[in-house]
Design a protein around this motif. Sequence first.
Motif, PDB file in Angstrom:
ATOM      1  N   LEU A 271      -2.528   5.428   3.932  1.00 20.28           N
ATOM      2  CA  LEU A 271      -2.059   4.130   3.459  1.00 20.28           C
ATOM      3  C   LEU A 271      -3.108   3.047   3.724  1.00 20.28           C
ATOM      4  O   LEU A 271      -3.353   2.172   2.880  1.00 20.28           O
ATOM      5  N   TYR A 274      -5.718   3.323   1.106  1.00 18.05           N
ATOM      6  CA  TYR A 274      -5.291   2.700  -0.143  1.00 18.05           C
ATOM      7  C   TYR A 274      -5.515   1.195  -0.107  1.00 18.05           C
ATOM      8  O   TYR A 274      -5.820   0.570  -1.128  1.00 18.05           O
ATOM      9  N   ARG A 275      -5.335   0.604   1.082  1.00 19.24           N
ATOM     10  CA  ARG A 275      -5.480  -0.852   1.204  1.00 19.24           C
ATOM     11  C   ARG A 275      -6.934  -1.299   1.157  1.00 19.24           C
ATOM     12  O   ARG A 275      -7.217  -2.470   0.901  1.00 19.24           O
ATOM     13  N   ARG A 301       6.656   2.906  -0.344  1.00 19.31           N
ATOM     14  CA  ARG A 301       5.591   1.906  -0.469  1.00 19.31           C
ATOM     15  C   ARG A 301       4.675   2.206  -1.654  1.00 19.31           C
ATOM     16  O   ARG A 301       3.545   1.733  -1.697  1.00 19.31           O
ATOM     17  N   GLY A 303       4.896   1.140  -4.645  1.00 18.20           N
ATOM     18  CA  GLY A 303       4.595  -0.087  -5.380  1.00 18.20           C
ATOM     19  C   GLY A 303       3.441  -0.850  -4.767  1.00 18.20           C
ATOM     20  O   GLY A 303       2.568  -1.376  -5.472  1.00 18.20           O
ATOM     21  N   GLU A 304       3.406  -0.905  -3.437  1.00 14.25           N
ATOM     22  CA  GLU A 304       2.309  -1.584  -2.748  1.00 14.25           C
ATOM     23  C   GLU A 304       0.978  -0.882  -3.008  1.00 14.25           C
ATOM     24  O   GLU A 304      -0.046  -1.523  -3.264  1.00 14.25           O
ATOM     25  N   VAL A 305       1.010   0.453  -2.947  1.00 11.17           N
ATOM     26  CA  VAL A 305      -0.217   1.225  -3.192  1.00 11.17           C
ATOM     27  C   VAL A 305      -0.715   0.998  -4.616  1.00 11.17           C
ATOM     28  O   VAL A 305      -1.906   0.777  -4.857  1.00 11.17           O
ATOM     29  N   GLN A 307      -0.221  -1.526  -6.445  1.00 12.23           N
ATOM     30  CA  GLN A 307      -0.739  -2.897  -6.563  1.00 12.23           C
ATOM     31  C   GLN A 307      -2.190  -2.960  -6.107  1.00 12.23           C
ATOM     32  O   GLN A 307      -3.029  -3.602  -6.749  1.00 12.23           O
ATOM     33  N   HIS A 308      -2.517  -2.277  -5.010  1.00 14.55           N
ATOM     34  CA  HIS A 308      -3.903  -2.266  -4.533  1.00 14.55           C
ATOM     35  C   HIS A 308      -4.831  -1.602  -5.551  1.00 14.55           C
ATOM     36  O   HIS A 308      -5.948  -2.084  -5.802  1.00 14.55           O
ATOM     37  N   HIS A 311      -5.511  -3.918  -8.383  1.00 18.26           N
ATOM     38  CA  HIS A 311      -6.532  -4.908  -8.054  1.00 18.26           C
ATOM     39  C   HIS A 311      -7.929  -4.308  -8.188  1.00 18.26           C
ATOM     40  O   HIS A 311      -8.864  -4.964  -8.666  1.00 18.26           O
ATOM     41  N   GLU A 327      -5.915 -16.213  -3.899  1.00 16.03           N
ATOM     42  CA  GLU A 327      -4.461 -16.300  -3.843  1.00 16.03           C
ATOM     43  C   GLU A 327      -3.973 -17.728  -3.654  1.00 16.03           C
ATOM     44  O   GLU A 327      -3.073 -18.197  -4.365  1.00 16.03           O
TER      45      GLU A 327
END
Length: 444
Positions: A271, A274-275, A301, A303-305, A307-308, A311, A327
Amino acid sequence: MATQFADITPRLFPIAPAPKLNVRIAYIAGPSVAAVAAATAQLPQETQGATLDDLAQAPGGELLAWDKACEALEDAIQARDEFNENVLTPLDGMLKSVADAGHDTSALNAYYRQQYAKFDELVGAVSAATDALALTPAFTAIGLAYKIRALAADEFHLNTADNTPLVEAIDADARALLDTAIEHNPWMRGPLIRWQKGYARYQEALRKAQTYYAEVLTPADAAFNLVRDKWPTRYDFSRDPAARKELDDVSYDEIEAISDANWRECYDARLELYRCPAPSATELGVKMKLFVENDDHDLGRAGEVAQHMMHDARRFGRLGSHPIGDEALNKAFAGLRREMIDYQTRPAVEDPRIEDDKADARVDALEKVIYDARCKTIEGVVAKLRIGFQHAVESSYGDLALLNPSSPEFVEGLRMGDMSHQMLWAAIEDLARIAGLNLAEQGA
């Protein structure tokens, strides 16, 4: 009076001799030439005189194998989809019509089953072509992404067969790309170092979890089952202290807890990877490979992954813009748009000055955030320029630069406006196009 030609008999003119080239070629057998000649002599005989095109298309060549695998997959998909569209879909409609009319559909159902059996074969051909593509080495991040997309479309993670060869092939591609990923944006040196450390931590956590599972947990589980299988499935051990003690002696709850902790550590490391901002498209390909390989789309999580990774993809689409976004600036720009909308839709009051003063204070605070921010993305630059355009125009249509630049009022105001304003807005539109930014959606 007609013109008379004296003599029109064809004549054969002598052909002049071909000119001789007056060029002298000097050949110097220096060290570099000698080295090239020696290296060429060691190549296989069939490639010594080959051109680059010949080498790229040589039978058995890896590039040709990849091209053929891609072509086979596309052909299989096209055959499956065309059969579905031209045969099964019309048959579905025909069956419904016949059934609705009250006629016997037994013969038509039998024919439909025959055709559906053919469709199953075409579906199997797509799966086989997908597996063949997955086992063919990919040479670029784009090729790896294409391979992963094909596997995901074929839902290979639902296969009942062993997927280990497919996963190992993807892993081999990712490792090869990592080994050759030496061309990174110089501005991405920091993220590259962070990625390398994160990937090393993940690899170590994965090795630790797999080793403990194979060498400790698996033997402990086998020993436990060997003892447990002495008694029936629903045996009541609470009434048999001797059997209970024998089973407790081979219990491996602590071992299982340690294994679970190892896998949680591995998940946390993945994780964190991924960030990490991907320094190049190669690392983004590795993220996608890990995401598919570990079925992380089922995680809470996911969705968070995603999103990264989105980006990362947007950054590469924006010609390598900095991974850290604007941001605070974008949030302030969205706040300005809301303030303008609220001002235009605010109901009438007896003394609007108090509300105006409060709104002006909020707008000043938001604009200060934007003015003080140092832009790291093209999107941030566009936001600043739009506010600058609004203040430079000093006309009612200028407010629409933030709200709705596609409105007829703005278009007409810009057409009738100053040439310098037209040039400034053209530059804003150019930047938005380069960044893949929709001006109507920015801040909305």
